[in-house]
Design a protein around this motif. Structure first.
Motif, PDB file in Angstrom:
ATOM      1  N   PRO A 290       4.461  -3.887 -10.698  1.00 21.02           N
ATOM      2  CA  PRO A 290       5.455  -2.383 -10.723  1.00 21.02           C
ATOM      3  C   PRO A 290       4.918  -1.618  -9.531  1.00 21.02           C
ATOM      4  CG  PRO A 290       5.216  -2.619 -13.362  1.00 21.02           C
ATOM      5  CD  PRO A 290       4.319  -3.560 -12.532  1.00 21.02           C
ATOM      6  N   GLU A 291       3.636  -1.377  -9.709  1.00 16.11           N
ATOM      7  CA  GLU A 291       3.349  -0.454  -8.344  1.00 16.11           C
ATOM      8  C   GLU A 291       3.318  -0.852  -6.689  1.00 16.11           C
ATOM      9  OE1 GLU A 291       2.470   3.084  -9.462  1.00 16.11           O
ATOM     10  OE2 GLU A 291       4.161   1.703 -11.373  1.00 16.11           O
ATOM     11  N   LEU A 292       3.273  -2.211  -6.740  1.00 16.36           N
ATOM     12  CA  LEU A 292       3.739  -2.679  -5.695  1.00 16.36           C
ATOM     13  C   LEU A 292       4.838  -2.714  -5.531  1.00 16.36           C
ATOM     14  CD1 LEU A 292       0.380  -5.102  -5.791  1.00 16.36           C
ATOM     15  CD2 LEU A 292       0.344  -2.495  -5.398  1.00 16.36           C
TER      16      LEU A 292
ATOM     17  N   LEU B  74       1.176  -0.643  -0.383  1.00 15.76           N
ATOM     18  CA  LEU B  74       0.471  -0.055  -0.140  1.00 15.76           C
ATOM     19  C   LEU B  74       1.044   1.044  -0.269  1.00 15.76           C
ATOM     20  CD1 LEU B  74      -2.794  -0.934   2.369  1.00 15.76           C
ATOM     21  CD2 LEU B  74      -2.806  -0.697   0.200  1.00 15.76           C
ATOM     22  N   LEU B  75       1.805   1.098   1.232  1.00 18.76           N
ATOM     23  CA  LEU B  75       2.557   2.387   0.425  1.00 18.76           C
ATOM     24  C   LEU B  75       3.405   2.351  -0.676  1.00 18.76           C
ATOM     25  CD1 LEU B  75       4.459   4.919   2.087  1.00 18.76           C
ATOM     26  CD2 LEU B  75       5.965   3.199   2.907  1.00 18.76           C
ATOM     27  N   SER B  76       3.950   1.020  -1.038  1.00 20.12           N
ATOM     28  CA  SER B  76       4.502   1.860  -2.435  1.00 20.12           C
ATOM     29  C   SER B  76       3.806   2.747  -2.867  1.00 20.12           C
ATOM     30  CB  SER B  76       4.930   0.752  -2.695  1.00 20.12           C
ATOM     31  OG  SER B  76       5.176   0.059  -4.866  1.00 20.12           O
ATOM     32  N   TYR B  77       2.261   1.847  -3.461  1.00 22.83           N
ATOM     33  CA  TYR B  77       1.174   2.569  -4.580  1.00 22.83           C
ATOM     34  C   TYR B  77       1.100   4.100  -4.019  1.00 22.83           C
ATOM     35  CZ  TYR B  77      -3.832   2.808  -6.331  1.00 22.83           C
ATOM     36  OH  TYR B  77      -4.492   3.351  -7.444  1.00 22.83           O
ATOM     37  N   ALA B  78       0.814   4.224  -2.668  1.00 20.30           N
ATOM     38  CA  ALA B  78       0.358   5.273  -2.196  1.00 20.30           C
ATOM     39  C   ALA B  78       1.986   6.286  -2.884  1.00 20.30           C
ATOM     40  CB  ALA B  78       0.504   5.492  -0.727  1.00 20.30           C
ATOM     41  N   VAL B  79       3.061   5.919  -2.510  1.00 26.90           N
ATOM     42  CA  VAL B  79       4.694   7.138  -3.110  1.00 26.90           C
ATOM     43  C   VAL B  79       4.282   7.133  -4.888  1.00 26.90           C
ATOM     44  CG1 VAL B  79       6.974   6.792  -3.196  1.00 26.90           C
ATOM     45  CG2 VAL B  79       5.548   6.317  -0.614  1.00 26.90           C
ATOM     46  N   ALA B  80       4.152   6.187  -5.396  1.00 27.57           N
ATOM     47  CA  ALA B  80       3.880   6.275  -6.873  1.00 27.57           C
ATOM     48  C   ALA B  80       3.612   7.355  -6.789  1.00 27.57           C
ATOM     49  CB  ALA B  80       3.706   4.899  -7.204  1.00 27.57           C
ATOM     50  N   ARG B  81       1.531   7.224  -6.812  1.00 32.47           N
ATOM     51  CA  ARG B  81       0.903   8.212  -7.306  1.00 32.47           C
ATOM     52  C   ARG B  81       1.325  10.414  -6.408  1.00 32.47           C
ATOM     53  NH1 ARG B  81      -4.218   7.444  -7.737  1.00 32.47           N
ATOM     54  NH2 ARG B  81      -4.837   8.994  -5.823  1.00 32.47           N
ATOM     55  N   THR B  82       1.931   9.860  -5.511  1.00 30.77           N
ATOM     56  CA  THR B  82       2.468  11.186  -4.599  1.00 30.77           C
ATOM     57  C   THR B  82       3.318  11.490  -5.354  1.00 30.77           C
ATOM     58  OG1 THR B  82       1.742  10.291  -2.627  1.00 30.77           O
ATOM     59  CG2 THR B  82       2.358  12.361  -2.842  1.00 30.77           C
TER      60      THR B  82
ATOM     61  N   GLY C 235       3.610  10.968  -8.515  1.00 29.73           N
ATOM     62  CA  GLY C 235       3.277  11.115 -10.352  1.00 29.73           C
ATOM     63  C   GLY C 235       3.744  10.058 -11.865  1.00 29.73           C
ATOM     64  N   SER C 236       5.056  10.118 -11.075  1.00 27.29           N
ATOM     65  CA  SER C 236       5.054   8.521 -11.891  1.00 27.29           C
ATOM     66  C   SER C 236       4.765   7.143 -11.327  1.00 27.29           C
ATOM     67  CB  SER C 236       6.551   8.530 -12.123  1.00 27.29           C
ATOM     68  OG  SER C 236       7.427   8.394 -11.082  1.00 27.29           O
ATOM     69  N   ASP C 237       5.319   6.412 -12.439  1.00 33.42           N
ATOM     70  CA  ASP C 237       5.629   4.997 -12.106  1.00 33.42           C
ATOM     71  C   ASP C 237       6.401   4.308 -11.116  1.00 33.42           C
ATOM     72  OD1 ASP C 237       7.654   3.627 -13.206  1.00 33.42           O
ATOM     73  OD2 ASP C 237       6.748   4.946 -14.833  1.00 33.42           O
ATOM     74  N   PHE C 238       6.162   3.363 -10.182  1.00 30.77           N
ATOM     75  CA  PHE C 238       7.119   3.529  -9.226  1.00 30.77           C
ATOM     76  C   PHE C 238       8.762   3.541  -9.397  1.00 30.77           C
ATOM     77  CE2 PHE C 238       9.397   1.089  -5.859  1.00 30.77           C
ATOM     78  CZ  PHE C 238       9.070   2.090  -4.372  1.00 30.77           C
ATOM     79  N   GLU C 239       8.955   2.010 -10.582  1.00 26.36           N
ATOM     80  CA  GLU C 239      10.814   2.404 -10.960  1.00 26.36           C
ATOM     81  C   GLU C 239      10.713   3.182 -11.022  1.00 26.36           C
ATOM     82  OE1 GLU C 239      12.976  -0.492 -13.669  1.00 26.36           O
ATOM     83  OE2 GLU C 239      10.727  -0.932 -13.771  1.00 26.36           O
ATOM     84  N   SER C 240       9.754   4.204 -12.385  1.00 26.39           N
ATOM     85  CA  SER C 240      10.656   5.502 -12.739  1.00 26.39           C
ATOM     86  C   SER C 240      10.866   6.903 -11.611  1.00 26.39           C
ATOM     87  CB  SER C 240       9.332   6.021 -13.516  1.00 26.39           C
ATOM     88  OG  SER C 240       9.332   5.367 -14.544  1.00 26.39           O
ATOM     89  N   ALA C 241      10.195   6.713 -10.395  1.00 24.69           N
ATOM     90  CA  ALA C 241      10.445   6.899  -9.213  1.00 24.69           C
ATOM     91  C   ALA C 241      11.699   6.974  -8.311  1.00 24.69           C
ATOM     92  CB  ALA C 241       9.882   6.999  -8.525  1.00 24.69           C
ATOM     93  N   LEU C 242      11.989   5.690  -8.643  1.00 29.65           N
ATOM     94  CA  LEU C 242      13.562   4.641  -7.788  1.00 29.65           C
ATOM     95  C   LEU C 242      14.638   5.734  -9.034  1.00 29.65           C
ATOM     96  CD1 LEU C 242      12.994   1.229  -7.004  1.00 29.65           C
ATOM     97  CD2 LEU C 242      13.383   2.771  -5.455  1.00 29.65           C
TER      98      LEU C 242
END
Length: 547
Positions: free
Chosen positions: A241-243, A182-190, A192-199
């Motif tokens: 990816p979002e999780l 859930l945190l992974s999904y929330a961080v990606a939403r915040t 503004g990109s997919d999780f891997e792009s944010a990393l």
């Protein structure tokens, strides 16, 4: 994904070595632990100390060459510390706060469970105090070898509708992959990109972690194959990816070295450095101890030890460091070792070579008397019935409604199913009978006999005979067993712990039923007691008696 506390880390007050460990010394230590190990594991490891880095790639079979600088391994739950870093960056940018409720970062209308009006906040997610269970209810698992493959964000959010909290958030620590997805999904939403792009943008590129990825494999990087502890190749895990902030990162050894170097003292990016410091800052836990954002935090010699372990279906990992000492370790294995206690004991030795290194586990032949003692019917958990029997020196087992499985045996005294990642650890009881503990997936279950085996006559010893064991036995730096006789029974007291009575079950063998421990004393040629080995939770620590 699993996270095991480092072996006796909270009991250690170790002094760090005066010199940096060389690559040769590192390779020798790993070879001593692994050579001939029945898992066949290969390990990539590094020791970082005050700017110097030693690296080694070692396999249980010296002829194997499965890992090198280009190998990317699943780091499992160590990924969670990276997710915490992304959250810390968002907090630094004013886009989030640890005191915000989780519901604020999920799609509008998403129902998030509360307890008596108390919401789950972000701080509860990064300290595993949310009250959420380990996994979502009714989690779809089509393939046990790839358990997260069918879980998408929609299913995760839908699971919240079926979830209730049994206690207020923030009142108890309970490790939860559910919370971290859930945190992974929330961080990606915040972000503004997919999780891997944010990393990639916020962590991998700034730190030079050019081989780290979730799904987009960088050129020149080779995904390592994962293995079960029986040596069988097992499929890689698939995480949406979002999780994937729960444990979806793959990385090379050098990637993880750069990650630890950033934890120890600066990435060159002021905003990222501030976020890293935030993840290490103490956060009070329910028992009063300080935790941190997805880091285990423990006192260490003249400083604080931060650590996190990871385990997937075919890999194990560990990162540990002491910022005040500018020292850290990275250990990555292409074999799942969770059921065998993980990598904590190796890490402790690499952080402080005076900590004993456990020997390799080698295949052995089980004693006939042990096979006889284990044979019978048991119940695991609430109602799963299991039958054990042996034939021609081999133990077999069958759970109700499941196929028969065959066990191997190792010289550490444990049985292991040849086609499962699990461990059956015999446990001798004070009445002389045997039961066992089943370890699988990071958890343990104690088996209860359906029909208890006939009780054996107690192994009697006189108070005078018990005096032969009295003494102090150092097992690790800062931790020793003090053995005494009280009221006609032998008692054992670990450093900083209360004394426990132990009962004899055989020649020079005692058990403590209350903590599931066994003590095996050794004698010299003259018959004097000279050492003891503590056997507990699959770990073995030996100490010689002080003269």
């Amino acid at each position: 994904m699993t996270c095991n506390p480092l072996l006796l880390a909270s009991l250690l007050a170790a002094s760090l070595p005066a010199h940096a460990m060389s690559g040769g010394e590192l390779a020798a230590a790993l070879d001593k632990r692994l050579r001939g190990d029945r898992t066949g594991a290969c390990v990539a490891a590094a020791v970082i100390e005050d700017g110097q880095v030693s690296r080694a790639f070692v396999c249980a079979d010296p002829r194997a060459r499965r890992l090198d600088e280009r190998s990317a391994l699943e780091i499992g739950s160590v990924t969670k510390t990276m997710t915490a870093t992304l959250l810390a960056q968002l907090i630094g940018e004013g886009k989030a706060s640890l005191d915000d409720p989780l519901a604020k970062y999920l799609p509008p209308g998403t129902r998030v469970p509360e307890f008596d009006g108390q919401p789950i906040r972000l701080r509860h997610l990064v300290t595993h105090t949310s009250g959420l269970p380990a996994l979502p209810p009714d989690m779809p698992i089509a393939d046990p070898d790839d358990p997260y493959a069918q879980l998408a964000p929609e299913a995760l959010l839908a699971a919240l509708q079926k979830t209730t909290l049994g206690r207020a958030p923030g009142t108890q620590v309970e490790y939860s992959n559910y919370a971290m997805m859930l945190l992974s999904y929330a961080v990606a939403r915040t972000a503004g990109s997919d999780f891997e792009s944010a990393l990639d943008a916020r962590l991998f590129r700034p730190l030079g972690m050019h081989g780290a990825y979730v799904r987009r494999n960088p050129a020149g990087v080779r995904p390592a194959k994962g293995h079960l502890p029986n040596g069988r190749v097992t499929p890689a895990w698939t995480i949406h990816p979002e999780l994937s902030g729960v444990g979806g990162v793959r990385a090379t050894l050098d990637d993880m070295v750069r990650y630890v170097q950033a934890q120890l003292g600066g990435s060159g990016d002021p905003a990222l450095d501030a976020a890293i410091r935030m993840t290490q800052a103490p956060i009070p836990l329910p028992d009063g101890r300080p935790g941190a954002m997805n880091w285990m935090r423990q006192p260490w010699a003249n400083g604080t030890l931060y650590a996190h372990e990871g385990g997937t279906g075919g890999f194990s990992s560990l990162v540990a460091f002491v910022p005040e000492q500018k020292r850290g370790v990275v250990i990555l294995s292409d074999t799942a070792l969770t059921s065998l206690g993980g990598l904590g004991a190796i890490a402790m030795h690499l952080l402080d070579p005076s900590v004993p290194l456990p020997p390799p586990r080698k295949a052995a032949r089980a004693p006939l008397e042990l096979l006889d003692a284990l044979a019978g019917e048991y119940v695991l958990g609430e109602a799963l019935r299991v039958k054990l029997w042996h034939r021609k020196g081999v133990l077999y087992g069958q759970a109700q409604g499941q196929p028969v499985f065959e066990f191997g045996y190792d010289d550490a005294g444990d049985f292991f199913p040849l086609k499962l990642d699990a461990l059956l650890s015999p446990r001798r009881q004070a009445d002389g009978r045997y039961g066992f503990v089943w370890s699988q997936g990071g958890g343990e279950m104690t088996a209860r006999r359906v029909e208890p085996a006939p009780a054996r006559a107690p192994y009697a010893m006189t108070p005078e005979a018990l005096q032969a064991y009295v003494g102090r036995y150092p097992l690790m730096p800062g931790f020793a067993l003090a053995v005494s006789v009280r009221d006609g029974r032998l008692h054992v007291q670990g450093t900083g712990q209360a004394p426990l009575p132990v009962d004899p079950v055989g020649k020079d063998v005692f058990v403590a039923d209350a903590v599931g421990a066994e003590l095996r004393f050794e004698r010299d040629a003259s018959g004097g007691v000279v050492a003891v080995t503590l056997v507990q939770h699959g770990q073995r620590l030996r100490g010689e008696r002080e003269r």
